[in-house]
Design a protein around this motif. Structure first.
Motif, short mmCIF file in Angstrom:
data_model
loop_
_atom_site.label_atom_id
_atom_site.label_comp_id
_atom_site.label_asym_id
_atom_site.label_seq_id
_atom_site.Cartn_x
_atom_site.Cartn_y
_atom_site.Cartn_z
N ARG A 186 -64.81 2.07 -89.47
CA ARG A 186 -63.67 1.16 -89.51
C ARG A 186 -62.48 1.86 -90.16
O ARG A 186 -62.66 2.78 -90.97
CB ARG A 186 -64.03 -0.12 -90.25
N VAL A 187 -61.27 1.41 -89.83
CA VAL A 187 -60.06 2.10 -90.29
C VAL A 187 -59.10 1.10 -90.92
O VAL A 187 -58.78 0.07 -90.32
CB VAL A 187 -59.35 2.81 -89.11
N ALA A 188 -58.64 1.42 -92.14
CA ALA A 188 -57.59 0.64 -92.81
C ALA A 188 -56.32 1.48 -92.84
O ALA A 188 -56.35 2.64 -93.27
CB ALA A 188 -58.02 0.26 -94.22
N CYS A 189 -55.22 0.90 -92.40
CA CYS A 189 -53.94 1.61 -92.27
C CYS A 189 -52.94 1.05 -93.28
O CYS A 189 -52.68 -0.16 -93.31
CB CYS A 189 -53.38 1.44 -90.86
N ALA A 190 -52.37 1.93 -94.09
CA ALA A 190 -51.44 1.49 -95.12
C ALA A 190 -50.04 1.29 -94.56
O ALA A 190 -49.51 2.14 -93.85
CB ALA A 190 -51.39 2.51 -96.25
N ARG A 191 -49.44 0.16 -94.89
CA ARG A 191 -48.00 -0.04 -94.73
C ARG A 191 -47.37 0.59 -95.97
O ARG A 191 -47.74 0.28 -97.10
CB ARG A 191 -47.65 -1.52 -94.64
N ILE A 192 -46.40 1.48 -95.80
CA ILE A 192 -45.91 2.28 -96.91
C ILE A 192 -44.93 1.49 -97.79
O ILE A 192 -44.29 0.54 -97.32
CB ILE A 192 -45.26 3.58 -96.42
N PRO A 193 -44.77 1.88 -99.05
CA PRO A 193 -43.85 1.20 -99.96
C PRO A 193 -42.39 1.55 -99.64
O PRO A 193 -42.10 2.45 -98.83
CB PRO A 193 -44.24 1.75 -101.34
N TYR A 194 -41.50 0.85 -100.30
CA TYR A 194 -40.07 1.16 -100.21
C TYR A 194 -39.73 2.14 -101.33
O TYR A 194 -39.93 1.85 -102.51
CB TYR A 194 -39.23 -0.12 -100.35
N TYR A 195 -39.23 3.30 -100.94
CA TYR A 195 -38.97 4.36 -101.90
C TYR A 195 -37.50 4.43 -102.27
O TYR A 195 -36.63 4.11 -101.46
CB TYR A 195 -39.40 5.71 -101.33
N ARG A 196 -37.25 4.88 -103.48
CA ARG A 196 -35.88 5.08 -103.93
C ARG A 196 -35.22 6.18 -103.10
O ARG A 196 -35.79 7.24 -102.86
CB ARG A 196 -35.87 5.49 -105.41
N ALA A 226 -53.33 -2.49 -94.78
CA ALA A 226 -53.26 -2.65 -96.23
C ALA A 226 -51.79 -2.55 -96.62
O ALA A 226 -51.16 -1.50 -96.45
CB ALA A 226 -54.07 -1.56 -96.93
N ASP A 227 -51.23 -3.63 -97.11
CA ASP A 227 -49.77 -3.71 -97.31
C ASP A 227 -49.34 -3.14 -98.65
O ASP A 227 -49.25 -3.85 -99.65
CB ASP A 227 -49.32 -5.16 -97.18
N MET A 228 -49.05 -1.85 -98.68
CA MET A 228 -48.57 -1.19 -99.90
C MET A 228 -47.08 -1.44 -100.15
O MET A 228 -46.56 -1.06 -101.20
CB MET A 228 -48.84 0.31 -99.82
N SER A 229 -46.40 -2.08 -99.21
CA SER A 229 -44.97 -2.35 -99.41
C SER A 229 -44.73 -3.34 -100.54
O SER A 229 -43.61 -3.47 -101.03
CB SER A 229 -44.34 -2.88 -98.11
N VAL A 230 -45.79 -4.01 -101.00
CA VAL A 230 -45.65 -4.96 -102.10
C VAL A 230 -45.51 -4.25 -103.45
O VAL A 230 -45.17 -4.87 -104.45
CB VAL A 230 -46.86 -5.92 -102.16
N ILE A 231 -45.79 -2.94 -103.47
CA ILE A 231 -45.72 -2.19 -104.74
C ILE A 231 -44.26 -1.79 -104.98
O ILE A 231 -43.74 -0.89 -104.35
CB ILE A 231 -46.62 -0.94 -104.69
N THR A 232 -43.63 -2.47 -105.91
CA THR A 232 -42.20 -2.24 -106.16
C THR A 232 -41.92 -1.74 -107.57
O THR A 232 -40.78 -1.47 -107.91
CB THR A 232 -41.40 -3.53 -105.93
N GLN A 233 -42.95 -1.61 -108.41
CA GLN A 233 -42.75 -1.18 -109.79
C GLN A 233 -43.71 -0.03 -110.12
O GLN A 233 -44.62 0.26 -109.36
CB GLN A 233 -43.00 -2.34 -110.76
N HIS A 234 -43.44 0.61 -111.26
CA HIS A 234 -44.32 1.66 -111.80
C HIS A 234 -44.27 2.92 -110.92
O HIS A 234 -45.27 3.33 -110.33
CB HIS A 234 -45.75 1.16 -111.95
N TRP A 235 -43.11 3.54 -110.87
CA TRP A 235 -42.92 4.75 -110.08
C TRP A 235 -42.46 5.90 -110.97
O TRP A 235 -41.87 5.70 -112.03
CB TRP A 235 -41.89 4.51 -108.98
#
Length: 263
Positions: A186-196, A226-235
């Motif tokens: 099985r395959v999980a595909c990440a949606r990427i975060p929003y980068y500065r 897998a929705d990584m776009s929700v990660i908006t802090q801790h960079w």
């Protein structure tokens, strides 16, 4: 605020916003935002070091009192984020961006699964700066030996920089080739975060392509996002790599995506 500056070089800084212990309060001075950001990251990383030590000690205890009863093989495919740039790691390793190199989300995934008494055997195929075009061949070559139950793909950030032509088609082909390697994988595909520093519309284009690939294959029951776009802090300072807190969020997000596939 004390009457005596903590060093002669910062006397002016003290007058316009810095406290006497070396910490800077944002006051609109051009450089103070960067210093505040540095101080926040410094505190976070020191805290992360303590928490990861606690995690690892609890894992050692769990292995004795509640050992795993099930196993799963996971292959982690990606670029510098999958490598772990920005996370706390041993030996003081530094990547080309000046960030520390730990193991990113991988220890957290192992820990979260162990809490469910699942032992995770991880295979990592990742290198900084890589794209779907460069990571597909070694991944496909490694599948027969690794025989993963689940493949986690986190690619697209570096493709935005000039290798995005027909990206959705190539990404979909990559997923299909993984699925064809075994009837059970099985395959999980990440949606990427929003980068500065990267336009929101550019990230949206990548994530729209990921969504299209996943949605057209969801009927198989073997592909998920897998929705990584929700990660908006801790960079990190470069705005392109997670710190430990964000890597924990990544692990939790992966686990949500693959939850229905776990033994």
């Amino acid at each position: 605020m004390t009457d005596t500056p903590y060093s002669p070089a910062t006397a002016t800084a003290l007058a316009i916003g810095a406290t006497s212990d070396g910490w800077v309060d944002e006051t609109g001075v051009p450089w103070d935002g960067a210093v505040v950001s540095y101080n926040q990251r410094s505190i976070e990383q020191r805290t992360a070091t303590l928490l990861t030590d606690l995690r690892d000690n609890l894992a050692a205890l769990r292995a004795v009192v509640a050992p795993p009863t099930r196993n799963i093989r996971i292959m982690c495919v990606g670029d510098s984020i999958t490598v772990g740039s920005g996370s706390t790691g041993p030996g003081g390793q530094i990547d080309r961006y000046g960030n520390g190199i730990g193991q990113g989300y991988r220890p957290w995934i192992t820990d979260l699964l162990a809490r469910r008494r699942i032992s995770a055997q991880l295979t990592t195929l990742a290198q900084g700066g890589q794209t779907v075009r460069t990571m597909a061949p070694p991944t496909l070559a490694a599948l027969p030996t690794a025989q993963p139950d689940i493949v986690l793909i986190d690619l697209g950030t570096n493709d935005m920089g000039g290798d995005f032509t027909d990206w959705q088609s190539r990404y979909g082909q990559f997923v299909d080739q993984i699925l064809a390697s075994s009837p059970a994988v099985r395959v999980a595909c990440a949606r990427i975060p929003y980068y500065r520093g990267i336009a929101t519309s550019t990230v949206d284009s990548v994530n729209a392509a990921v969504d299209a690939v996943v949605q057209s294959r969801q009927r198989t029951g073997r592909v998920a996002a897998a929705d990584m776009s929700v990660i908006t802090q801790h960079w990190t300072a470069d705005g392109m790599h997670p710190l430990d807190a964000a890597y924990l969020t990544m692990a939790q997000t992966w686990l949500t995506a693959i939850g229905p596939w776990l033994p």
